[in-house]
Design a protein around this motif. Sequence first.
Motif, PDB file in Angstrom:
ATOM      1  N   TRP A 216       0.742  -1.156   0.013  1.00 31.72           N
ATOM      2  CA  TRP A 216      -0.034   0.068  -0.095  1.00 31.72           C
ATOM      3  C   TRP A 216       0.905   1.392   0.171  1.00 31.72           C
ATOM      4  O   TRP A 216       1.920   1.064   0.082  1.00 31.72           O
ATOM      5  CB  TRP A 216      -1.107  -0.008   1.201  1.00 31.72           C
ATOM      6  CG  TRP A 216      -0.630  -0.184   2.557  1.00 31.72           C
ATOM      7  CD1 TRP A 216      -0.275  -1.201   3.131  1.00 31.72           C
ATOM      8  CD2 TRP A 216       0.350   1.059   3.322  1.00 31.72           C
ATOM      9  NE1 TRP A 216       0.187  -1.220   4.529  1.00 31.72           N
ATOM     10  CE2 TRP A 216       0.637   0.275   4.351  1.00 31.72           C
ATOM     11  CE3 TRP A 216       0.619   2.189   3.334  1.00 31.72           C
ATOM     12  CZ2 TRP A 216       1.362   0.880   5.504  1.00 31.72           C
ATOM     13  CZ3 TRP A 216       1.029   3.029   4.104  1.00 31.72           C
ATOM     14  CH2 TRP A 216       1.656   2.450   5.361  1.00 31.72           C
ATOM     15  N   LEU A 247      -0.427   6.419  10.850  1.00 31.82           N
ATOM     16  CA  LEU A 247      -1.245   5.219  10.246  1.00 31.82           C
ATOM     17  C   LEU A 247      -1.041   3.854  10.758  1.00 31.82           C
ATOM     18  O   LEU A 247      -0.252   3.352  11.540  1.00 31.82           O
ATOM     19  CB  LEU A 247      -0.290   5.271   8.729  1.00 31.82           C
ATOM     20  CG  LEU A 247      -0.275   6.368   7.899  1.00 31.82           C
ATOM     21  CD1 LEU A 247       0.464   5.862   6.751  1.00 31.82           C
ATOM     22  CD2 LEU A 247      -1.454   7.005   7.597  1.00 31.82           C
ATOM     23  N   GLN A 251      -2.806  -1.829   6.884  1.00 34.96           N
ATOM     24  CA  GLN A 251      -3.442  -1.234   5.557  1.00 34.96           C
ATOM     25  C   GLN A 251      -2.954   0.290   5.352  1.00 34.96           C
ATOM     26  O   GLN A 251      -3.559   0.578   4.341  1.00 34.96           O
ATOM     27  CB  GLN A 251      -4.822  -1.263   5.657  1.00 34.96           C
ATOM     28  CG  GLN A 251      -5.359  -2.781   5.920  1.00 34.96           C
ATOM     29  CD  GLN A 251      -5.214  -3.670   4.748  1.00 34.96           C
ATOM     30  OE1 GLN A 251      -5.179  -3.288   3.355  1.00 34.96           O
ATOM     31  NE2 GLN A 251      -5.155  -5.005   5.134  1.00 34.96           N
ATOM     32  N   GLU A 253      -4.151   2.996   6.831  1.00 36.47           N
ATOM     33  CA  GLU A 253      -5.036   3.851   7.014  1.00 36.47           C
ATOM     34  C   GLU A 253      -4.939   4.982   8.146  1.00 36.47           C
ATOM     35  O   GLU A 253      -4.157   4.747   9.164  1.00 36.47           O
ATOM     36  CB  GLU A 253      -6.460   3.022   7.485  1.00 36.47           C
ATOM     37  CG  GLU A 253      -6.816   1.705   6.697  1.00 36.47           C
ATOM     38  CD  GLU A 253      -7.919   0.870   7.196  1.00 36.47           C
ATOM     39  OE1 GLU A 253      -7.861   0.875   8.450  1.00 36.47           O
ATOM     40  OE2 GLU A 253      -8.670   0.612   6.423  1.00 36.47           O
TER      41      GLU A 253
END
Length: 368
Positions: A216, A247, A251, A253
């Motif tokens: 990612w 983060l 993932q 995020e």
Amino acid sequence: MHKVFGLLCVLLLSGLAGCHQSSSNGEASLFRGDLFRTGYFVSHGPVQLDKQALVWRFEGDQGLASSPVVNAGVVFAGAYEGDVYAIDARSGDLLWQFATGAGVFASPAVTATSVYIGSDDSFVYALDISTGAQRWRYKTNDKVFSSPLVYGGTVYVGSLDGNMYALSESTGRELWHFETGAAVDSSPAVVDGVIYFGSDDGYFYALDSIQGKLRWKFETGAAIDAAPAIHNDQILIADEAGKLTALSLEQGELQWQIQVSGQLFASPAVFDQQVVIASTSGEILAIELATGQVIWQRDLGSAIFSSPAIADDMVYVGTMSGQLHNLNLQDGALLSSFDAGWPIVASPFLAEGVLYFNTDDGELFALR
């Protein structure tokens, strides 16, 4: 002052800015201390930073430029004119030096057998830890400001050519490279087979360590020169625009993001439930990991490029005024300061109760 200007130019590009002492368990000794780049040291550190704390001071025939790394009683650092130094950690005596083709501003990664380090001559070098003899070298296409990471038999390192490289630890053979959109001077971190690093293209990347495939990426919107810091399931990222971003590790995020005054070239330091960051505005702040709320902040009165280090209940950080400060981790109270006489840009490293750091005129200090 030419050294101040020269190193600052490098830092504005590279963010060069140790937690666990790892030389005893077979892992590498690294910039920011460990594979997670946390800036936290298991070693205790000196409380009173004064002249009585000085153990020794070293200045070779070349000014030392990179942040020092300590392994098995030896201090390793790079120099402006391109040499790598190995210095006895107890006495401050020179053990060996090796000449690369240009300035060495990146901190080394040191294993039980080898010293891995990048140079402005675009090469990554592997040197014998005992003699400094070259074992291999690998040529990238630009300067190497990123501090190498050694993990699973592989050396991971970024280059200003925009690539993250994976090289065989034993031979230097390229295993893979991953191209970003701009220079990579951020030093990579690793957790569970995933390599994490930032780029000057404004993105933060997570790659599979074996194949170099993208897991990612996250856009911060500003160049990322500092090394990330990883704690549990969080990754902390400082960027040139003065943002600190948290983060999720899995993932990528967004959990929270805060803006501070000035720019963030120094890498974050993480311990327990807080992260400590230092800014070019002269401020140093402790922030709660869970919420992004500021716990305390202190103005040290001079720009900070040096990445803070944490040991025991203390924070150590250098400033451009030439002061090495010791602050209480819990409330930010200033405990003591050591006047080194020249700007401090490189980051402190602690080992066996001794604090090692160097100034921009090239002197290396050991304080106990």
